[in-house]
Design a protein around this motif. Sequence first.
Motif, PDB file in Angstrom:
ATOM      1  N   ILE A 163      64.072  12.283 -37.422  1.00 41.75           N
ATOM      2  CA  ILE A 163      62.634  12.070 -37.214  1.00 41.75           C
ATOM      3  C   ILE A 163      61.836  13.042 -38.086  1.00 41.75           C
ATOM      4  CG2 ILE A 163      60.750  12.284 -35.539  1.00 41.75           C
ATOM      5  CD1 ILE A 163      62.831  11.366 -33.401  1.00 41.75           C
ATOM      6  N   GLY A 164      62.245  14.308 -38.075  1.00 39.56           N
ATOM      7  CA  GLY A 164      61.531  15.303 -38.882  1.00 39.56           C
ATOM      8  C   GLY A 164      61.642  15.036 -40.365  1.00 39.56           C
ATOM      9  N   ALA A 165      62.856  14.700 -40.831  1.00 39.06           N
ATOM     10  CA  ALA A 165      63.055  14.430 -42.255  1.00 39.06           C
ATOM     11  C   ALA A 165      62.312  13.165 -42.673  1.00 39.06           C
ATOM     12  CB  ALA A 165      64.545  14.294 -42.562  1.00 39.06           C
ATOM     13  N   GLY A 166      62.330  12.147 -41.810  1.00 40.08           N
ATOM     14  CA  GLY A 166      61.611  10.916 -42.121  1.00 40.08           C
ATOM     15  C   GLY A 166      60.116  11.144 -42.237  1.00 40.08           C
ATOM     16  N   ALA A 167      59.558  11.941 -41.319  1.00 44.83           N
ATOM     17  CA  ALA A 167      58.123  12.231 -41.365  1.00 44.83           C
ATOM     18  C   ALA A 167      57.760  13.009 -42.619  1.00 44.83           C
ATOM     19  CB  ALA A 167      57.724  13.010 -40.113  1.00 44.83           C
ATOM     20  N   LEU A 168      58.601  13.971 -43.021  1.00 48.80           N
ATOM     21  CA  LEU A 168      58.350  14.726 -44.250  1.00 48.80           C
ATOM     22  C   LEU A 168      58.410  13.821 -45.471  1.00 48.80           C
ATOM     23  CD1 LEU A 168      60.342  18.047 -43.636  1.00 48.80           C
ATOM     24  CD2 LEU A 168      57.860  17.796 -43.825  1.00 48.80           C
ATOM     25  N   MET A 169      59.358  12.891 -45.459  1.00 46.93           N
ATOM     26  CA  MET A 169      59.488  11.989 -46.599  1.00 46.93           C
ATOM     27  C   MET A 169      58.293  11.050 -46.702  1.00 46.93           C
ATOM     28  SD  MET A 169      61.738  11.918 -48.927  1.00 46.93           S
ATOM     29  CE  MET A 169      61.919  10.944 -50.431  1.00 46.93           C
ATOM     30  N   ILE A 170      57.787  10.610 -45.568  1.00 43.06           N
ATOM     31  CA  ILE A 170      56.586   9.764 -45.570  1.00 43.06           C
ATOM     32  C   ILE A 170      55.427  10.523 -46.213  1.00 43.06           C
ATOM     33  CG2 ILE A 170      54.847   8.682 -44.086  1.00 43.06           C
ATOM     34  CD1 ILE A 170      57.175   8.092 -42.113  1.00 43.06           C
ATOM     35  N   ASP A 171      55.261  11.770 -45.811  1.00 40.39           N
ATOM     36  CA  ASP A 171      54.195  12.594 -46.402  1.00 40.39           C
ATOM     37  C   ASP A 171      54.384  12.751 -47.903  1.00 40.39           C
ATOM     38  OD1 ASP A 171      53.072  12.940 -43.911  1.00 40.39           O
ATOM     39  OD2 ASP A 171      53.905  14.947 -43.599  1.00 40.39           O
ATOM     40  N   ALA A 172      55.628  13.080 -48.302  1.00 43.62           N
ATOM     41  CA  ALA A 172      55.894  13.324 -49.720  1.00 43.62           C
ATOM     42  C   ALA A 172      55.687  12.074 -50.565  1.00 43.62           C
ATOM     43  CB  ALA A 172      57.321  13.844 -49.896  1.00 43.62           C
ATOM     44  N   ASN A 173      55.877  10.904 -49.966  1.00 41.77           N
ATOM     45  CA  ASN A 173      55.680   9.644 -50.675  1.00 41.77           C
ATOM     46  C   ASN A 173      54.211   9.236 -50.749  1.00 41.77           C
ATOM     47  OD1 ASN A 173      58.411   9.337 -51.149  1.00 41.77           O
ATOM     48  ND2 ASN A 173      58.769   8.032 -49.366  1.00 41.77           N
ATOM     49  N   GLY A 174      53.349  10.008 -50.090  1.00 40.11           N
ATOM     50  CA  GLY A 174      51.920   9.702 -50.140  1.00 40.11           C
ATOM     51  C   GLY A 174      51.487   8.639 -49.161  1.00 40.11           C
ATOM     52  N   LEU A 175      52.286   8.411 -48.144  1.00 38.16           N
ATOM     53  CA  LEU A 175      51.939   7.405 -47.136  1.00 38.16           C
ATOM     54  C   LEU A 175      51.397   8.072 -45.881  1.00 38.16           C
ATOM     55  CD1 LEU A 175      55.041   5.064 -47.530  1.00 38.16           C
ATOM     56  CD2 LEU A 175      52.748   4.735 -48.496  1.00 38.16           C
ATOM     57  N   ASP A 176      50.789   7.278 -45.025  1.00 44.16           N
ATOM     58  CA  ASP A 176      50.196   7.780 -43.791  1.00 44.16           C
ATOM     59  C   ASP A 176      50.553   6.797 -42.672  1.00 44.16           C
ATOM     60  OD1 ASP A 176      48.661   8.611 -41.666  1.00 44.16           O
ATOM     61  OD2 ASP A 176      46.802   8.799 -42.800  1.00 44.16           O
ATOM     62  N   ALA A 177      51.353   7.272 -41.711  1.00 42.37           N
ATOM     63  CA  ALA A 177      51.784   6.387 -40.623  1.00 42.37           C
ATOM     64  C   ALA A 177      50.608   5.879 -39.800  1.00 42.37           C
ATOM     65  CB  ALA A 177      52.778   7.120 -39.726  1.00 42.37           C
ATOM     66  N   ASP A 178      49.513   6.623 -39.762  1.00 42.94           N
ATOM     67  CA  ASP A 178      48.337   6.168 -39.017  1.00 42.94           C
ATOM     68  C   ASP A 178      47.689   4.968 -39.692  1.00 42.94           C
ATOM     69  OD1 ASP A 178      48.558   8.054 -37.010  1.00 42.94           O
ATOM     70  OD2 ASP A 178      47.384   9.557 -38.102  1.00 42.94           O
ATOM     71  N   ARG A 179      47.820   4.873 -41.003  1.00 45.51           N
ATOM     72  CA  ARG A 179      47.181   3.778 -41.737  1.00 45.51           C
ATOM     73  C   ARG A 179      48.151   2.671 -42.135  1.00 45.51           C
ATOM     74  NH1 ARG A 179      45.415   4.485 -46.407  1.00 45.51           N
ATOM     75  NH2 ARG A 179      46.366   6.468 -46.971  1.00 45.51           N
ATOM     76  N   HIS A 180      49.426   2.998 -42.226  1.00 46.98           N
ATOM     77  CA  HIS A 180      50.416   2.009 -42.646  1.00 46.98           C
ATOM     78  C   HIS A 180      51.249   1.600 -41.430  1.00 46.98           C
ATOM     79  CE1 HIS A 180      49.405   4.207 -46.382  1.00 46.98           C
ATOM     80  NE2 HIS A 180      49.510   3.006 -46.940  1.00 46.98           N
ATOM     81  N   GLY A 181      50.908   0.451 -40.892  1.00 48.72           N
ATOM     82  CA  GLY A 181      51.502   0.025 -39.628  1.00 48.72           C
ATOM     83  C   GLY A 181      53.005  -0.140 -39.679  1.00 48.72           C
ATOM     84  N   HIS A 182      53.533  -0.617 -40.797  1.00 48.97           N
ATOM     85  CA  HIS A 182      54.979  -0.850 -40.871  1.00 48.97           C
ATOM     86  C   HIS A 182      55.758   0.465 -40.828  1.00 48.97           C
ATOM     87  CE1 HIS A 182      53.898   0.050 -45.002  1.00 48.97           C
ATOM     88  NE2 HIS A 182      55.180   0.114 -45.345  1.00 48.97           N
ATOM     89  N   ILE A 183      55.159   1.506 -41.408  1.00 51.66           N
ATOM     90  CA  ILE A 183      55.806   2.828 -41.375  1.00 51.66           C
ATOM     91  C   ILE A 183      55.743   3.400 -39.956  1.00 51.66           C
ATOM     92  CG2 ILE A 183      55.644   5.196 -42.194  1.00 51.66           C
ATOM     93  CD1 ILE A 183      56.798   3.338 -44.254  1.00 51.66           C
ATOM     94  N   ARG A 184      54.576   3.261 -39.341  1.00 52.23           N
ATOM     95  CA  ARG A 184      54.426   3.748 -37.965  1.00 52.23           C
ATOM     96  C   ARG A 184      55.390   3.031 -37.025  1.00 52.23           C
ATOM     97  NH1 ARG A 184      49.521   2.734 -37.583  1.00 52.23           N
ATOM     98  NH2 ARG A 184      49.613   0.730 -36.529  1.00 52.23           N
ATOM     99  N   GLU A 185      55.515   1.721 -37.185  1.00 54.25           N
ATOM    100  CA  GLU A 185      56.407   0.950 -36.323  1.00 54.25           C
ATOM    101  C   GLU A 185      57.859   1.408 -36.489  1.00 54.25           C
ATOM    102  OE1 GLU A 185      57.776  -3.703 -35.599  1.00 54.25           O
ATOM    103  OE2 GLU A 185      56.049  -3.239 -36.870  1.00 54.25           O
ATOM    104  N   ALA A 186      58.261   1.673 -37.713  1.00 54.98           N
ATOM    105  CA  ALA A 186      59.635   2.129 -37.956  1.00 54.98           C
ATOM    106  C   ALA A 186      59.874   3.483 -37.301  1.00 54.98           C
ATOM    107  CB  ALA A 186      59.906   2.204 -39.457  1.00 54.98           C
TER     108      ALA A 186
END
Length: 513
Positions: free
Chosen positions: A301-324
């Motif tokens: 969970i921690g590594a996935g969240a860091l990778m999302i940040d590093a990729n320039g994505l935002d789970a609050d705005r990108h529903g598919h990422i948040r759902e995953a």
Amino acid sequence: MLMTASDYRDSLRSYSPRVFINGNRVESVADEPLLAPGINGVGVTYDFAHLREHKDLMTAEQSTSGRTVNRMLHINTSSDDLLKKLEAVRLVCKVSGCAQRYLSHDALNGIYQATYRTDANHGTDYSQRFLAYLHDVQDRDLTLGIAMTDAKGDRSKRPGQQANPDVYVHIKERRPDGIVISGTKAIVTGAPYMHEFLVMPCRTHTKEDADFAVCCAVPCDAPGVTIVARPAGRPGEAAAKFSAKYGQSTGVVIFEDVFVPHERVFLAGEYEEGGFMTTSYANHHRHSCIGARAGFGDLLIGAGALMIDANGLDADRHGHIREAMVDLITITEGFYACGVAASVYFEQDPVGSVMPDAVFSNIGKLLLATKIYDMHKVAHYVSGGLIVALPGPDEDHNPETKASLSAVLGGRADIPMERRMEVSRMIEDLTVSNQGGWYSVISLHGGGSPEAMKREIWRNYPVAERKELVNDLLDRGVLAEGRKVSRQPGRCCATGCQAPAKVTGGAEAVLPR
């Protein structure tokens, strides 16, 4: 005495086990680079017992001695003990991936229960022997390898029917002062860097197989013991961001005419109690596995969240990422909740210790065993393809390629490319590498195969009570069309329950489970 990780490493130097890795004899386990990640993993359980913020979880007062002991060696006597053990295992595994030492705890608790039953049924003195051994292990703060899973040979045949009896550890000779055992245990976690082995039966036995129902304690360097092991983690590999530091060795342990004195023998042919010992240990261990894999889930969970940040994505705005990510959280906390429930709905044992609820423990272990691949998939989904396309770490310092790679492999401007690479390689290490595949297999089969959990769930779940519930409803016409349900005196509801149902462990609730 509560040892530190440094003390533990030093203590291994006082033993001389016969260990082979990759075809070579290991001269000093404590100083062998191929085993360092495993020793580091166990070491976490020692050092955390000395940290003020973790002391409440990592230590406990042993009821039979009044002494403070490491949680990994403690006999549970309450729901609070079970909850703290579960949390302690999650704590050390979220740092080390798998701290391994919780197996010592699980076996000690299972043997504690089984020896009491054996004495009650046969007039033996196993429980006194075991209690003396337990206190010695706690006083010296040892780490024990659990030699339970036999080689088994032809799975279609019982132990006594095998062409080679040594595919199961068995009593080969009985002497006035002890027993002689021979045979092979095929999967022993952390085998090279254990202080001692607890030999235990891995299945139920019949009267004809009584000599295979044996439990005893054997020092790792006892004459006749040979350990053939794999390296712990991926030591020395630059790309192994995690498993170069923390890992786990497993070993085949061969017992060739090993003498065990009576004071270290806790079962010697009592096959029915041997079956109970096996299931009792399995229940404790599956409960611990829930905490261990929840810690592994924390890493993903921690590594996935860091990778999302590093990729320039935002789970609050990108529903598919948040759902995953919610899927990953739901899996992790879902099976962990089974561990919590198993701690609350515990079973009081006649010896005075407590057992986590068998149904919740086995459901939790079954969920983590079958969902570990989904956990990996979610980590891959939110991370992107870089985790397998990333060049090797040597390129990070190559002056001919570093600048170009930095320009094209960076993500968000405020997150250094180096950090994105580190997180990516960590996820690769945990999920895609040979170490990642190994984590999947031990999650699936560690503590027994999924089929073993299904059998225990079916054996312990109150199906007969559920049938009786519906039969009672049918007999009273509750389900008949147009009929009214009238509450009879003394019944609290249409199901006819007389009073709050007693939940094993002392709590009370209106409905079971």
